[in-house]
Write an enzyme that holds these catalytic residues in place. Structure first.
Site, PDB file in Angstrom:
ATOM      1  N   HIS A 128       0.844  -1.193   0.000  1.00  0.00           N
ATOM      2  CA  HIS A 128       0.000   0.000   0.000  1.00  0.00           C
ATOM      3  C   HIS A 128       0.880   1.243   0.000  1.00  0.00           C
ATOM      4  CE1 HIS A 128      -3.081  -2.903   1.257  1.00  0.00           C
ATOM      5  NE2 HIS A 128      -3.922  -2.050   0.695  1.00  0.00           N
ATOM      6  N   LYS A 132      -0.163   4.772   4.648  1.00  0.00           N
ATOM      7  CA  LYS A 132      -1.088   3.888   5.354  1.00  0.00           C
ATOM      8  C   LYS A 132      -0.591   3.617   6.765  1.00  0.00           C
ATOM      9  CE  LYS A 132      -3.540  -0.527   4.939  1.00  0.00           C
ATOM     10  NZ  LYS A 132      -4.818   0.106   5.340  1.00  0.00           N
TER      11      LYS A 132
HETATM   12  N1  NAD Z   1     -12.664  -0.900   3.173  1.00  0.00           N
HETATM   13  C1  NAD Z   1     -12.055  -0.410   2.099  1.00  0.00           C
HETATM   14  O1  NAD Z   1     -12.413  -0.725   0.940  1.00  0.00           O
HETATM   15  C2  NAD Z   1     -10.949   0.600   2.293  1.00  0.00           C
HETATM   16  C3  NAD Z   1     -10.305   1.183   1.194  1.00  0.00           C
HETATM   17  C4  NAD Z   1      -9.356   2.176   1.440  1.00  0.00           C
HETATM   18  C5  NAD Z   1      -9.040   2.546   2.749  1.00  0.00           C
HETATM   19  N2  NAD Z   1      -9.679   1.928   3.782  1.00  0.00           N
HETATM   20  C6  NAD Z   1      -9.457   2.314   5.170  1.00  0.00           C
HETATM   21  O2  NAD Z   1     -10.096   3.565   5.349  1.00  0.00           O
HETATM   22  C7  NAD Z   1      -9.436   4.272   6.404  1.00  0.00           C
HETATM   23  C8  NAD Z   1      -9.090   5.656   5.916  1.00  0.00           C
HETATM   24  O3  NAD Z   1      -8.131   5.543   4.893  1.00  0.00           O
HETATM   25  P1  NAD Z   1      -7.523   6.911   4.284  1.00  0.00           P
HETATM   26  O4  NAD Z   1      -6.430   6.538   3.350  1.00  0.00           O
HETATM   27  O5  NAD Z   1      -8.652   7.763   3.812  1.00  0.00           O
HETATM   28  O6  NAD Z   1      -6.887   7.567   5.601  1.00  0.00           O
HETATM   29  P2  NAD Z   1      -6.529   9.107   5.866  1.00  0.00           P
HETATM   30  O7  NAD Z   1      -5.504   9.103   6.942  1.00  0.00           O
HETATM   31  O8  NAD Z   1      -6.259   9.792   4.565  1.00  0.00           O
HETATM   32  O9  NAD Z   1      -7.908   9.739   6.429  1.00  0.00           O
HETATM   33  C9  NAD Z   1      -8.328   9.469   7.723  1.00  0.00           C
HETATM   34  C10 NAD Z   1      -9.489  10.393   8.032  1.00  0.00           C
HETATM   35  O10 NAD Z   1      -9.956  10.112   9.355  1.00  0.00           O
HETATM   36  C11 NAD Z   1      -9.984  11.326  10.089  1.00  0.00           C
HETATM   37  N3  NAD Z   1      -9.783  11.076  11.508  1.00  0.00           N
HETATM   38  C12 NAD Z   1      -8.644  10.708  12.140  1.00  0.00           C
HETATM   39  N4  NAD Z   1      -8.861  10.632  13.466  1.00  0.00           N
HETATM   40  C13 NAD Z   1     -10.173  10.947  13.666  1.00  0.00           C
HETATM   41  C14 NAD Z   1     -11.011  11.055  14.816  1.00  0.00           C
HETATM   42  N5  NAD Z   1     -10.522  10.817  16.036  1.00  0.00           N
HETATM   43  N6  NAD Z   1     -12.301  11.390  14.632  1.00  0.00           N
HETATM   44  C15 NAD Z   1     -12.801  11.615  13.394  1.00  0.00           C
HETATM   45  N7  NAD Z   1     -12.062  11.540  12.263  1.00  0.00           N
HETATM   46  C16 NAD Z   1     -10.762  11.209  12.418  1.00  0.00           C
HETATM   47  C17 NAD Z   1      -8.893  12.182   9.505  1.00  0.00           C
HETATM   48  O11 NAD Z   1      -9.094  13.545   9.834  1.00  0.00           O
HETATM   49  C18 NAD Z   1      -9.109  11.887   8.015  1.00  0.00           C
HETATM   50  O12 NAD Z   1     -10.198  12.643   7.534  1.00  0.00           O
HETATM   51  C19 NAD Z   1      -8.240   3.418   6.807  1.00  0.00           C
HETATM   52  O13 NAD Z   1      -8.600   2.607   7.907  1.00  0.00           O
HETATM   53  C20 NAD Z   1      -8.034   2.527   5.584  1.00  0.00           C
HETATM   54  O14 NAD Z   1      -7.405   1.287   5.883  1.00  0.00           O
HETATM   55  C21 NAD Z   1     -10.613   0.969   3.583  1.00  0.00           C
HETATM   56  O1  LIG Z   2      -5.530   2.611   1.328  1.00  0.00           O
HETATM   57  C1  LIG Z   2      -5.783   1.878   2.316  1.00  0.00           C
HETATM   58  O2  LIG Z   2      -5.475   2.135   3.508  1.00  0.00           O
HETATM   59  C2  LIG Z   2      -6.504   0.592   2.073  1.00  0.00           C
HETATM   60  N1  LIG Z   2      -6.888  -0.089   3.143  1.00  0.00           N
HETATM   61  C3  LIG Z   2      -7.706  -1.243   3.118  1.00  0.00           C
HETATM   62  C4  LIG Z   2      -7.034  -2.352   3.894  1.00  0.00           C
HETATM   63  O3  LIG Z   2      -6.395  -2.009   4.944  1.00  0.00           O
HETATM   64  O4  LIG Z   2      -7.198  -3.513   3.515  1.00  0.00           O
HETATM   65  C5  LIG Z   2      -8.163  -1.646   1.722  1.00  0.00           C
HETATM   66  C6  LIG Z   2      -7.189  -1.345   0.679  1.00  0.00           C
HETATM   67  C7  LIG Z   2      -6.753   0.108   0.698  1.00  0.00           C
END
Ligand code: NAD
Ligand SMILES: O=C(O)C1=N[C@H](C(=O)O)CCC1
Length: 215
Positions: A128, A132
């Site tokens: 990633h 991350k």
């Molecule tokens: N399920 C999926 O398909 C998928 C895909 C991509 C990312 N993700 C997950 O999504 C999450 C976010 O990823 P990202 O790359 O956008 O991260 P990022 O760090 O860019 O964004 C995180 C967001 O959460 C906010 N945040 C942090 N602490 C907070 C709090 N205490 N209260 C409220 N908001 C808070 C931040 O201000 C920011 O807006 C991660 O856990 C990542 O693994 C999941």
């Molecule tokens: O960008 C990220 O952070 C992602 N998180 C998810 C994971 O932790 O599996 C999904 C893929 C992208």
């Protein structure tokens, strides 16, 4: 629909808002680590924040009693217990990966695991972007949970990689590799949009993205 995002200022929050705006949906509630803003009560909440934000997400859903689509990774058993409690009153869709490709891959992993015996080695690697915060990825953990043995997981944090997962099955004579690579956050946001548009018709309960894809 009128929706809210917890984590709106993050990488995923911005990508979600872009796609939802193109689909004609209105962002009326936004929350991040710096605070929250509500124009009017949203019909549902989408959470792509961080594990440390989860207690606040639970509080918001309990207060507003509206459905939740959550993709935040790093959630543990105690967090899932709280998700189940929320799901007694509202619909919750939870997935560590909202891409259709990973959900197909997970079906293939289970199928392969049923064919092979203990003589085969199985390992998982994930790559990633450098920003991350959690390791291994939630997706790698989800894939490893499909296999009834302890699996070594390897993580790389490189540049702006959106998400690559490889599952290796190897005997002494051959190796089978299943691989998925996201080359845009659209891989995930399209699944989030599908889930958000379906959740309003669901009864209270905890659903996976696979439940949404297969019903
Ligand atoms: N399920 C999926 O398909 C998928 C895909 C991509 C990312 N993700 C997950 O999504 C999450 C976010 O990823 P990202 O790359 O956008 O991260 P990022 O760090 O860019 O964004 C995180 C967001 O959460 C906010 N945040 C942090 N602490 C907070 C709090 N205490 N209260 C409220 N908001 C808070 C931040 O201000 C920011 O807006 C991660 O856990 C990542 O693994 C999941
Ligand atoms: O960008 C990220 O952070 C992602 N998180 C998810 C994971 O932790 O599996 C999904 C893929 C992208």
């Amino acid at each position: 629909m009128k929706y809210g995002i917890i984590g709106y200022s993050g990488r995923m929050g911005e990508a979600i808002e872009k796609l939802f705006s193109q689909a004609g949906h209105e962002l009326v509630y936004q929350k991040d680590e710096n605070g929250e803003k509500e124009i009017e009560k949203p019909e549902l909440i989408i959470d792509f924040s961080l594990k440390e934000a989860f207690p606040e997400t639970v509080k918001v859903i309990k207060e507003k009693e509206i459905p939740l689509v959550i993709g935040t990774t790093g959630l543990d058993e105690a967090d899932f217990k709280q998700l189940n409690q929320l799901a007694e009153k509202v619909a919750v869709i939870q997935s560590f990966n909202f891409s259709i490709g990973i959900n197909i891959l997970s079906e293939l992993v289970s199928k392969v695991d049923n064919y092979i015996d203990q003589d085969w080695d199985i390992e998982i690697s994930e790559t990633h972007h450098r920003f991350k915060k959690d390791k291994p990825s939630g997706t790698a953990i989800m894939l490893s949970d499909l296999i009834d043995r302890d699996i070594d997981m390897h993580s790389k944090r490189l540049g702006s990689e959106f998400g690559e997962h490889e599952v290796y099955f190897a005997s002494t004579g051959e190796v089978l590799t299943l691989k998925h690579r996201a080359y845009s956050r659209e891989a995930f946001t399209k699944g989030v949009l599908l889930s958000a548009e379906k959740i309003l018709d669901l009864n209270p309960g905890l659903y996976s993205f696979k439940d949404i894809l297969t019903n």
